[in-house]
Design an enzyme around this catalytic site. Sequence first.
Site, PDB file in Angstrom:
ATOM      1  CB  THR A 179      -0.965  -0.058   1.314  1.00  0.00           C
ATOM      2  OG1 THR A 179      -0.484   0.002   2.282  1.00  0.00           O
ATOM      3  CG2 THR A 179      -1.616  -1.206   1.109  1.00  0.00           C
ATOM      4  CG  ASP A 180      -1.650   5.005  -1.396  1.00  0.00           C
ATOM      5  OD1 ASP A 180      -1.386   4.417  -0.046  1.00  0.00           O
ATOM      6  OD2 ASP A 180      -1.993   5.515  -2.342  1.00  0.00           O
ATOM      7  CG  LEU A 181       2.728   7.150   2.768  1.00  0.00           C
ATOM      8  CD1 LEU A 181       3.374   9.221   2.640  1.00  0.00           C
ATOM      9  CD2 LEU A 181       3.489   7.118   4.256  1.00  0.00           C
ATOM     10  CB  ILE A 216      -5.054   3.167  -1.554  1.00  0.00           C
ATOM     11  CG1 ILE A 216      -6.229   3.927  -0.351  1.00  0.00           C
ATOM     12  CG2 ILE A 216      -5.885   2.890  -2.870  1.00  0.00           C
ATOM     13  CD1 ILE A 216      -6.784   5.258  -0.752  1.00  0.00           C
TER      14      ILE A 216
END
Length: 130
Positions: free
Chosen positions: A15-17, A20
Amino acid sequence: MKRDTFQCRVYYEDTDLAGIVYYANYLKFIERARSEWVRNIGFDQNVLRNDFGIVFAVRKVEADYIKAAKFDDLLTISTELISKTRVRLKLNQDIYRDNYLIFKAVLDIVSIDRSGVLVKLPNVIFDKFT
């Protein structure tokens, strides 16, 4: 044609920060599912490479990102053969979260030798893709 399913969990590293799933990681998820699909058909990809000199490569992928997957989601990836020729397999791969479609891909997979040249699948391999 027969549909195969594979499950995987979304980890933090996917995921990103915001938690997601990063868009490129969907391609990793469907790659894992294709590897298991080939295994479930009865092929060891090491044997295909070592004994037959054949590997599979993605030639084309059309991806549709419908909804975002998030950290800790349990995803189900389906793989289904749409059509086949001696050198090409066309596949549908869909990713579901809680039975809801969140990602769709259509892929062309080709059979190549170690130098990257298209090779025809031998009958013993071709016939197993049903």
